[in-house]
Design a protein around this motif. Sequence first.
Motif, PDB file in Angstrom:
ATOM      1  N   CYS A  63      -8.987  -1.063 -11.111  1.00 37.81           N
ATOM      2  CA  CYS A  63      -8.489  -0.752 -12.443  1.00 37.81           C
ATOM      3  C   CYS A  63      -9.350  -1.400 -13.521  1.00 37.81           C
ATOM      4  O   CYS A  63      -9.605  -0.802 -14.568  1.00 37.81           O
ATOM      5  CB  CYS A  63      -7.049  -1.226 -12.580  1.00 37.81           C
ATOM      6  N   ARG A  92       0.469   3.406  -2.892  1.00 41.04           N
ATOM      7  CA  ARG A  92      -0.916   3.682  -3.295  1.00 41.04           C
ATOM      8  C   ARG A  92      -1.593   4.678  -2.364  1.00 41.04           C
ATOM      9  O   ARG A  92      -2.734   4.498  -1.969  1.00 41.04           O
ATOM     10  CB  ARG A  92      -1.709   2.374  -3.327  1.00 41.04           C
ATOM     11  N   ASP A 149       0.802  -1.222   0.000  1.00 38.58           N
ATOM     12  CA  ASP A 149       0.000   0.000   0.000  1.00 38.58           C
ATOM     13  C   ASP A 149       0.833   1.269   0.000  1.00 38.58           C
ATOM     14  O   ASP A 149       0.292   2.360  -0.169  1.00 38.58           O
ATOM     15  CB  ASP A 149      -0.918   0.024   1.231  1.00 38.58           C
ATOM     16  N   ALA A 178      -0.930   3.803 -10.723  1.00 36.83           N
ATOM     17  CA  ALA A 178      -0.968   3.781  -9.251  1.00 36.83           C
ATOM     18  C   ALA A 178      -2.359   4.211  -8.806  1.00 36.83           C
ATOM     19  O   ALA A 178      -2.606   5.384  -8.563  1.00 36.83           O
ATOM     20  CB  ALA A 178       0.083   4.721  -8.690  1.00 36.83           C
ATOM     21  N   HIS A 179      -3.250   3.254  -8.781  1.00 32.62           N
ATOM     22  CA  HIS A 179      -4.634   3.582  -8.429  1.00 32.62           C
ATOM     23  C   HIS A 179      -4.767   3.698  -6.922  1.00 32.62           C
ATOM     24  O   HIS A 179      -4.114   2.980  -6.177  1.00 32.62           O
ATOM     25  CB  HIS A 179      -5.575   2.501  -8.960  1.00 32.62           C
ATOM     26  N   ASP A 180      -5.629   4.649  -6.500  1.00 32.98           N
ATOM     27  CA  ASP A 180      -5.931   4.801  -5.072  1.00 32.98           C
ATOM     28  C   ASP A 180      -6.448   3.493  -4.490  1.00 32.98           C
ATOM     29  O   ASP A 180      -7.037   2.686  -5.200  1.00 32.98           O
ATOM     30  CB  ASP A 180      -7.050   5.833  -4.918  1.00 32.98           C
ATOM     31  N   LEU A 181      -6.241   3.338  -3.216  1.00 35.37           N
ATOM     32  CA  LEU A 181      -6.862   2.202  -2.529  1.00 35.37           C
ATOM     33  C   LEU A 181      -8.375   2.371  -2.525  1.00 35.37           C
ATOM     34  O   LEU A 181      -8.866   3.489  -2.541  1.00 35.37           O
ATOM     35  CB  LEU A 181      -6.396   2.191  -1.080  1.00 35.37           C
ATOM     36  N   GLY A 226      -4.964  -5.321  -4.229  1.00 32.31           N
ATOM     37  CA  GLY A 226      -3.916  -5.083  -5.219  1.00 32.31           C
ATOM     38  C   GLY A 226      -3.966  -5.956  -6.451  1.00 32.31           C
ATOM     39  O   GLY A 226      -3.010  -5.972  -7.219  1.00 32.31           O
TER      40      GLY A 226
END
Lengths: 473, 210
Positions: free
Chosen positions: B22, A126, A123, B35-38, B17
């Motif tokens: 996505c 991210r 994480d 890099a996608h947000d959580l 993840g």
Amino acid sequence: MVAPPLPHYSPFPERTRSRVPIRRPRHRAGRFVKRRHRQCYTCATQESTFTRRKNSLALTPNQSITSLVDYRAIQRRACQPTQGFETNLLRRVLWPLVSFQGLLHVTTWPVPTHADETVLRLDIGRTHFPLNPHQQSQLETLLAGVLRRHPWLHYYQGLNDVCTVFLLVLGEKLALGVCERVLLLYFRDFMSRDFHHVHTFLGCIYSLIQAEDTALYQRIIEVELPPYFATSWLLTWFSHDIAKVDLIYRLFDYFLTRHPLMSVYFSAALVLGQSGALMHLEPEFPSWHKFLLDAPGQLTMVELQGLIVASEKLWKRYPPEKHFARGFHPYSCVSTYPKINTVNTALQYGVPIDLDFIFIPLDSLSPPNVQSSPSITTELSAADDPKVSQPLQHPLDLAVNARDLQTTWPSDEKGLVASPGIHSLWVATMDRLKQYVVHNHRNWPQVSNQTFVAVAVYTVAFLVVWFQSTSGH
Amino acid sequence: MASYAYLFKYIIIGDTGVGKSCLLLQFTDNRFQPAHDLTIGVEFGARIVNVGNKRIKLQIWDTAGQESFRSITRSYYRGAAGALLVYDITRRETFDHLATWLEDARKYSNANITIMLIGNKCDLENKRAVSREEGEAFARENGLFFIETSAKTAANVEEAFVNTAADIHDKIQVGVLDVTNESSGIKLGPTQAGMASLSSGSVDSRRGCC
């Protein structure tokens, strides 16, 4: 060829410059020093006079240096529609202070590695605010550092966003101490084994909405909207949702000076503030969910300040000790948050603030499931300190097991299996909350003070007359 | 534009993840964020697709992958007609956890839910840790559909969503799924009467009276 004239150069600074008034950087922290100390404090902190006036602070031997701090002034500043602490320079002074750096007694059980570090590492890249590789490694050290000191805490996704804010404002060194204390003071309920306690917080938002705006609450029930749109609001203090970093800093100024439940009141204020727009939406829960998810991202600073005022009003109208009187676990951060008097005493005399939860459950720990696997036990016996390697349980998890709170908390599993859909799940959540939340005080007949006094006077008078009449006989 | 014959509810599940968000972003917006947000809690996306000659609106719930969030995401299983169970072909452990995800899906969702097993990140062929055959075998054993996708290159993303919709549509035609039952995750759209060729007579009469 004529050489161009050389620029005028003098080894001495220009005279004219001294005419321009130089604005000394004002020591803004001075405004949070108690009035009677303020004069001495400003003298003492001015560079030129520092050595001369150093002793003018005149503290008695048993007084702490922190006794100069006017904690209420800090709180006032954060709760009013202002820019908060304004600069990150000042935040570096005040955030450690309001998170009781050096005053909060913290017991640690350091372990070499924490079980959640693999998820954590995934994480790091991210975060809501993109970090450069150097900052990413700092964040990893920071988060892993806190978790290793407190192995009973569980990592959840969203903590990386919270810690990013502290890292950006405070830098690596300061952030470690502040993060540790903030996670213990404000976020430890969410860091238990599952999100059992998050549901309590989420339900509180609806409880406040119900008390404040019945029409909106009725509509929410019709739409069958579960309160999960607010999950990230509470878990990250909006640092996952708000787009501008200034606003997040401002909001953290506020939350850090207030009670852990303040994020609940703020969320309720945010939903209530959108009630007009919500009522015009189509009555479908996905569109409501999406609308509310997007709402914090569009806030401006002025709106944010308005919401802070609104949530303060909610707090006054529905104080948690009355409205949520029975809702929380004895070791919840809500129950153990230090009272203002404790904080003031601690600041005055430098007495550490004790949070009971840190001592009571963990000292009486019997490590769970250690014997189940032989490979683990051999590893354990090899370790120097048995306490270090034992898996520690979160006090909230432990207490639920030990004290068996089944009577008050029906277990999640049962509720879910019996329920045929989101609606009934959510109703079950609400029912569960209703068992806790005592908002009877609103339903009771409203008795004014005069009536009460009148009844009391008449009763006393009657008793006197009755007593006299009986004693006469 | 807004008219559609049916509305299907989907849920996307799988470890953290693996690329759930996505996939959704690629499907709804045709773009990719490296890099996608959580995802914290549950997020939402929607798009209309064509299956046969019908327009079907897909309402997709994207869930958080971390285990702690399961108590929250579980409540979204029941209202879903389709589930996309995603793993990452470059990370073996995400494939190993499929059994628990499937168990959850079977336990908390409708009996007739259509589950599509998706091996994501198939553009990273050189880092592959789970072979295509293994994925197919797992899907066959558990009665799932299987597809390998790449949210980055958009390969098979469209197919993953549309094939699931096609299967749900077939189930409606056969009569396995009841359109009138809200908990099946299917709703009739606000389509004009001429556009929709509704199979069930009872549905027609119901529409008439409303």
